[in-house]
Motif scaffolding. Structure first.
Motif, PDB file in Angstrom:
ATOM      1  N   GLU A 132      30.831  32.094  34.442  1.00  0.00           N
ATOM      2  CA  GLU A 132      31.035  30.951  34.783  1.00  0.00           C
ATOM      3  C   GLU A 132      32.383  31.229  36.571  1.00  0.00           C
ATOM      4  N   VAL A 133      33.129  31.548  35.900  1.00  0.00           N
ATOM      5  CA  VAL A 133      34.451  31.486  36.936  1.00  0.00           C
ATOM      6  C   VAL A 133      34.584  32.819  37.848  1.00  0.00           C
ATOM      7  N   ILE A 134      33.677  33.923  37.355  1.00  0.00           N
ATOM      8  CA  ILE A 134      33.441  35.376  37.961  1.00  0.00           C
ATOM      9  C   ILE A 134      32.642  35.102  39.513  1.00  0.00           C
ATOM     10  N   TYR A 135      31.486  34.429  38.484  1.00  0.00           N
ATOM     11  CA  TYR A 135      29.946  34.235  39.313  1.00  0.00           C
ATOM     12  C   TYR A 135      30.945  32.745  40.526  1.00  0.00           C
ATOM     13  N   GLU A 136      31.674  32.560  40.954  1.00  0.00           N
ATOM     14  CA  GLU A 136      32.206  31.225  41.687  1.00  0.00           C
ATOM     15  C   GLU A 136      33.172  31.870  42.278  1.00  0.00           C
ATOM     16  N   LYS A 137      33.542  33.282  41.736  1.00  0.00           N
ATOM     17  CA  LYS A 137      34.875  33.594  42.912  1.00  0.00           C
ATOM     18  C   LYS A 137      33.452  34.975  43.217  1.00  0.00           C
ATOM     19  N   THR A 138      32.618  35.445  43.337  1.00  0.00           N
ATOM     20  CA  THR A 138      32.117  37.142  43.576  1.00  0.00           C
ATOM     21  C   THR A 138      30.605  36.099  43.990  1.00  0.00           C
ATOM     22  N   GLY A 139      29.738  35.222  43.703  1.00  0.00           N
ATOM     23  CA  GLY A 139      28.447  35.186  44.127  1.00  0.00           C
ATOM     24  C   GLY A 139      28.326  36.285  43.478  1.00  0.00           C
ATOM     25  N   ILE A 140      28.019  37.223  42.764  1.00  0.00           N
ATOM     26  CA  ILE A 140      27.182  38.622  42.264  1.00  0.00           C
ATOM     27  C   ILE A 140      27.138  38.697  40.848  1.00  0.00           C
ATOM     28  N   GLN A 141      25.854  39.305  40.841  1.00  0.00           N
ATOM     29  CA  GLN A 141      24.664  38.830  39.490  1.00  0.00           C
ATOM     30  C   GLN A 141      25.698  39.669  38.568  1.00  0.00           C
ATOM     31  N   PHE A 142      25.802  39.757  36.825  1.00  0.00           N
ATOM     32  CA  PHE A 142      25.901  40.626  36.209  1.00  0.00           C
ATOM     33  C   PHE A 142      25.633  41.548  35.789  1.00  0.00           C
ATOM     34  N   LEU A 143      25.866  43.114  36.038  1.00  0.00           N
ATOM     35  CA  LEU A 143      25.149  44.569  35.647  1.00  0.00           C
ATOM     36  C   LEU A 143      26.350  45.048  34.856  1.00  0.00           C
ATOM     37  N   GLU A 144      26.448  45.593  34.057  1.00  0.00           N
ATOM     38  CA  GLU A 144      27.295  45.981  32.945  1.00  0.00           C
ATOM     39  C   GLU A 144      27.876  47.493  34.129  1.00  0.00           C
ATOM     40  N   LEU A 145      27.031  47.935  34.983  1.00  0.00           N
ATOM     41  CA  LEU A 145      27.398  48.715  35.981  1.00  0.00           C
ATOM     42  C   LEU A 145      28.089  48.568  37.047  1.00  0.00           C
ATOM     43  N   ASN A 146      28.206  47.508  37.836  1.00  0.00           N
ATOM     44  CA  ASN A 146      29.648  46.588  38.419  1.00  0.00           C
ATOM     45  C   ASN A 146      30.587  47.595  38.546  1.00  0.00           C
ATOM     46  N   THR A 147      31.649  47.880  39.602  1.00  0.00           N
ATOM     47  CA  THR A 147      32.396  48.036  39.734  1.00  0.00           C
ATOM     48  C   THR A 147      33.728  47.338  38.738  1.00  0.00           C
ATOM     49  N   LEU A 148      33.466  46.469  38.398  1.00  0.00           N
ATOM     50  CA  LEU A 148      34.998  45.515  37.752  1.00  0.00           C
ATOM     51  C   LEU A 148      34.413  45.660  36.759  1.00  0.00           C
ATOM     52  N   TYR A 149      33.412  46.098  35.477  1.00  0.00           N
ATOM     53  CA  TYR A 149      33.423  46.635  34.515  1.00  0.00           C
ATOM     54  C   TYR A 149      33.565  48.485  34.820  1.00  0.00           C
ATOM     55  N   GLN A 150      33.439  48.914  35.223  1.00  0.00           N
ATOM     56  CA  GLN A 150      33.679  50.558  35.372  1.00  0.00           C
ATOM     57  C   GLN A 150      35.369  50.787  35.036  1.00  0.00           C
ATOM     58  N   LEU A 151      35.983  49.957  36.135  1.00  0.00           N
ATOM     59  CA  LEU A 151      37.334  49.918  36.433  1.00  0.00           C
ATOM     60  C   LEU A 151      38.173  49.561  35.420  1.00  0.00           C
ATOM     61  N   TYR A 152      37.041  48.455  34.617  1.00  0.00           N
ATOM     62  CA  TYR A 152      37.881  47.734  33.229  1.00  0.00           C
ATOM     63  C   TYR A 152      38.015  49.174  31.696  1.00  0.00           C
ATOM     64  N   SER A 153      36.753  49.794  32.243  1.00  0.00           N
ATOM     65  CA  SER A 153      36.798  50.872  31.254  1.00  0.00           C
ATOM     66  C   SER A 153      37.356  52.377  31.551  1.00  0.00           C
ATOM     67  N   GLU A 154      38.030  51.871  33.239  1.00  0.00           N
ATOM     68  CA  GLU A 154      38.964  53.779  33.271  1.00  0.00           C
ATOM     69  C   GLU A 154      39.664  53.707  32.857  1.00  0.00           C
ATOM     70  N   ASP A 155      39.771  55.534  32.419  1.00  0.00           N
ATOM     71  CA  ASP A 155      41.474  56.456  31.911  1.00  0.00           C
ATOM     72  C   ASP A 155      42.080  55.460  33.086  1.00  0.00           C
ATOM     73  N   LYS A 156      43.117  54.537  31.842  1.00  0.00           N
ATOM     74  CA  LYS A 156      44.554  54.032  32.064  1.00  0.00           C
ATOM     75  C   LYS A 156      45.591  55.222  32.728  1.00  0.00           C
ATOM     76  N   GLU A 157      45.794  56.223  32.340  1.00  0.00           N
ATOM     77  CA  GLU A 157      46.109  57.293  32.559  1.00  0.00           C
ATOM     78  C   GLU A 157      45.471  57.487  34.369  1.00  0.00           C
ATOM     79  N   LEU A 158      44.753  57.658  34.185  1.00  0.00           N
ATOM     80  CA  LEU A 158      44.033  58.660  35.169  1.00  0.00           C
ATOM     81  C   LEU A 158      44.177  57.423  37.163  1.00  0.00           C
ATOM     82  N   LEU A 159      44.230  55.906  35.857  1.00  0.00           N
ATOM     83  CA  LEU A 159      44.274  55.136  37.787  1.00  0.00           C
ATOM     84  C   LEU A 159      45.988  54.806  37.808  1.00  0.00           C
ATOM     85  N   SER A 160      46.623  54.725  36.909  1.00  0.00           N
ATOM     86  CA  SER A 160      48.299  54.736  37.348  1.00  0.00           C
ATOM     87  C   SER A 160      48.483  55.919  38.410  1.00  0.00           C
ATOM     88  N   LYS A 161      47.577  56.869  38.607  1.00  0.00           N
ATOM     89  CA  LYS A 161      48.391  58.478  39.166  1.00  0.00           C
ATOM     90  C   LYS A 161      47.017  58.268  40.707  1.00  0.00           C
TER      91      LYS A 161
END
Length: 483
Positions: free
Chosen positions: A117-146
């Motif tokens: 509910e909070v995410i949809y209130e903020k963004t208005g975007i549908q929930f799909l596992e492929l969304n960038t939000l969940y890709q970045l959440y799954s991203e390799d933290k070491e690569l992200l830090s670089k």
């Protein structure tokens, strides 16, 4: 005469389409077409981004050989996927495809941080596992830090071509990270995925001039003089610009961008993130020129592409599959096309058969029966989502404009008209490239606005009409349709 080139890259293929205005009509010709796809490399399904850039230069060399010495160019691709850049501007690795399994179950996991509910209130975007939000959440933290910067696919290609970095808004909006009110990435969501807002470049609108090709490319290739315009870089956003609706003051139409994905929705001037929109998982992606694409993602013709690939080693062409499907009774077997089991199964044919068996339906065996199952399921899904649109928006929809590759599938278009009870208008098939070029024409002041662009499209391309078959509709059990 000014020359325009649309670089239109989808999940399965890419093309360079040349456009000019002649005798008050937009004339298109395909300069170059190439395959695209992801491969399992370094533990993930990845796109070969360098190959895509190379194909663009091959296409531009072909344009030069045809006598095009100077042109405008726009780039559109699919959404959500991204590339991490080092401080020196080089990519850390090839981008991971949205069909990679790394985001499986991440929506549920992320809810421990923010509720849906909070995410949809903020963004208005549908929930799909492929969304960038969940890709970045799954991203390799070491690569992200670089990483110093995050670029989405079309923005990265534009950067490679010109050396200029931007974040184009229609593509950025697919990430489920743009805040509807602030019109920039939501800081709280970024913090939850360990991303600094400075990792994104300034957000720009479609029609922004990016720049000319970097000089060093002319040392490697025989190219025209090219000015790159940042168009509506998300392919669906470009496709919606390419809808041939010539009465913008009558809000009785919906669009269906039919390709690898089916995107069905309406064009709005304001977002709709109501409780009903949330429950029905509709999205508010940014469109060109201050609009919103209020739409629903449906799996689309990806499923047909996959069964063509798996069934007898690609023996049947897509037109043959459509003809064989039409020889089989529709709605005999129906599946939930948005079930994630169909996102990237090992074998689409077997997955569809298994789903039918589990639901105690006739199991499709022949290529015609399996294609029919997909067409039936897609058309039924279109019907249901049109009804949801009418309810959420409190608006009667009388017309559906089908654009993209699926606009050429007569049998599916007629079935869509029959089940929905709406008039269907199909074409142009290259709506994404057309919309890409329309934005370039407006940016170059050859067209005044989108309305003028849509009138040009209507005058330039064949638009097929499909009228609902009332007799057919009456023969279908209402109870079956709603179930």
């Amino acid at each position: 005469m000014k020359h325009y080139i649309a670089v239109d890259i989808g999940a399965s293929s890419g093309r360079l389409i040349h456009g000019v205005i002649e005798n008050d009509k937009l004339k298109l010709d395909e300069i170059h077409r190439f395959k695209n796809g992801f491969n399992f490399v370094n533990h993930h399904e990845r796109w070969n981004i360098d190959s895509l850039v190379r194909e663009i230069f091959i296409g531009l060399e072909k344009a030069k050989s045809k006598g095009i010495t100077e042109c405008s160019l726009g780039i559109d691709t699919w959404g959500v996927d991204y590339i991490l850049l080092r401080k020196d501007g080089t990519k850390i690795s090839d981008p991971i495809s949205y069909r990679d399994c790394r985001t499986k179950s991440k929506i549920e996991e992320f809810q421990t941080i923010f509720s849906k509910e909070v995410i949809y209130e903020k963004t208005g975007i549908q929930f799909l596992e492929l969304n960038t939000l969940y890709q970045l959440y799954s991203e390799d933290k070491e690569l992200l830090s670089k990483a110093d910067k995050i670029l989405f696919i079309p923005d990265y290609i534009g950067y490679v071509l010109t050396g200029k970095q931007v974040t184009e808004v229609t593509n950025a909006s697919t990430t489920q990270m743009l805040n509807l009110r602030e019109e920039y990435f939501d800081k709280e969501l970024l913090s939850a995925v360990n991303v600094n807002p400075k990792m994104f470049n300034p957000v720009v609108d479609p029609g922004t001039v990016l720049g000319t090709l970097s000089a060093h490319w002319y040392d490697q290739f025989d190219l025209p003089l090219v000015q790159v315009t940042t168009v509506a870089t998300h392919d669906t956003a470009s496709a919606i610009v390419g809808v041939p609706c010539i009465n913008p003051n009558v809000n009785d139409w919906a669009y269906l961008s039919s390709g690898t994905w089916s995107l069905i929705g309406i064009e709005n001037n304001i977002p709709i993130n109501s409780a009903e929109a949330f429950v029905n998982n509709f999205t508010n992606e940014w469109g060109a020129y201050g609009t919103y694409r209020f739409l629903k993602n449906i799996m689309g013709l990806w499923m047909v592409q996959e069964i063509q690939r798996f069934f007898e080693n690609g023996k049947y062409s897509f037109p043959e599959m459509a003809d064989l499907a039409n020889q089989t009774p529709f709605l005999k077997s129906v599946i939930d096309v948005n079930d994630m089991r169909f996102n990237n199964p090992e074998n689409m044919v077997k997955e569809i058969q298994k789903a039918c068996q589990e639901n105690h339906q006739p199991i499709p065996e022949s290529i015609g029966e399996i294609t029919n199952c997909i067409y039936s399921s897609l058309a039924l899904s279109y019907k249901n989502e049109i009804e949801n649109l009418e309810s959420i928006c409190e608006r009667k929809i009388n017309k559906i404009y089908i654009v993209g590759g699926g606009s050429n599938v007569d049998v599916l278009n007629q079935l869509t008209a029959n089940l929905s009870g709406k008039e269907v208008y199909a074409g142009p098939g290259e709506a994404t490239a057309v919309g890409n070029i329309i934005v370039q024409l407006i940016s170059n002041q050859e067209l005044e606005n989108v309305e003028a662009g849509r009138q040009l499209i209507y005058n330039s391309f064949e638009i097929k009409e499909y009228t609902p078959d009332v007799k057919y509709m009456n023969s279908i059990s209402k109870e079956f349709i709603h179930n």
